[in-house]
Design an enzyme around this catalytic site. Sequence first.
Site, PDB file in Angstrom:
ATOM      1  N   ASP A 205       0.682  -1.188  -0.072  1.00 51.48           N
ATOM      2  CA  ASP A 205      -0.003   0.022  -0.033  1.00 51.48           C
ATOM      3  C   ASP A 205       0.806   1.219  -0.052  1.00 51.48           C
ATOM      4  O   ASP A 205       1.734   1.564   0.818  1.00 51.48           O
ATOM      5  CB  ASP A 205      -0.856  -0.105   1.333  1.00 51.48           C
TER       6      ASP A 205
ATOM      7  N   HIS B 147       3.876   3.580  -8.788  1.00 52.04           N
ATOM      8  CA  HIS B 147       3.596   1.970  -9.023  1.00 52.04           C
ATOM      9  C   HIS B 147       4.904   1.333  -9.686  1.00 52.04           C
ATOM     10  O   HIS B 147       5.044   0.344  -9.410  1.00 52.04           O
ATOM     11  CB  HIS B 147       2.360   1.997  -9.911  1.00 52.04           C
TER      12      HIS B 147
ATOM     13  N   LEU C 222      10.742 -20.688  -3.207  1.00 56.68           N
ATOM     14  CA  LEU C 222       9.956 -20.124  -2.683  1.00 56.68           C
ATOM     15  C   LEU C 222       8.586 -20.279  -3.606  1.00 56.68           C
ATOM     16  O   LEU C 222       8.821 -20.266  -4.748  1.00 56.68           O
ATOM     17  CB  LEU C 222      10.291 -18.676  -2.718  1.00 56.68           C
TER      18      LEU C 222
END
Length: 247
Positions: A18, A35, A129
């Site tokens: 965020d 962004h 991962l």
Amino acid sequence: MSESVFVTVPEHVAIIMDGNGRWAKQRGLPRTMGHRKGVEAVRETVRAAGAAGIKYLTLFAFSSENWRRPEAEVSDLLGLLKAFIRRDLAELHRQNVRIKVIGDRHSLRSDILGLLLEAEETTKDNTALTLVIAFNYGSRDEISRAVASLARDVEAGRLRAQDITPSLINARLDTAGIPDPDLIIRTSGEERLSNFLLWQAAYSEFIFIPEYWPDFSPEIFRQALEKFASRDRRFGGLSSQAAAVGT
């Protein structure tokens, strides 16, 4: 970041990324620059999670509510996702990272859906991962789809209503086969889940940090993991210290 640094390494970390727009506004830049800077933070975080020994990293990339944003911003976000997959997929594959996408796929454009499916297919056999990308994701929508699936089985006589259990619901969620997050991190100082992993977060630890997502660094990540390691997770029972002394 080394796994040995932490007494307890969470198996699954989920992050609400965020603050991209506010990061850009503070600097007099267009939101799109926030962004783009946020994508760099994604790359660093994926590397740091793997180095720490985390097995699952879920990133809230695009919510089902994000379609309400201005068309130009949505277009830029989608473009960044496509660029990330095209640019980073080969490197993630070399790092033995498996990609899993959660969220509603039915309404996605074919070009976006095709890239997401390609990323999953290319990396499906990787064993390091698991990078879970929450795209066009909303937890209430996810739960509604799971319940509707069970209801169809009840209507068809394949399932009795009284046999529906939390485990059965869990198996119909987008996250089926993925352990619940041990730790959920949200950046930018906001302290809410915003329709993210509501079912799965039942016993998650939460850490809210003031920095905006583009400023999220491996050092900030390390500090969050250290804070998690200091938590006494009881899951409704006694603390480990209390159980040890019989209190």
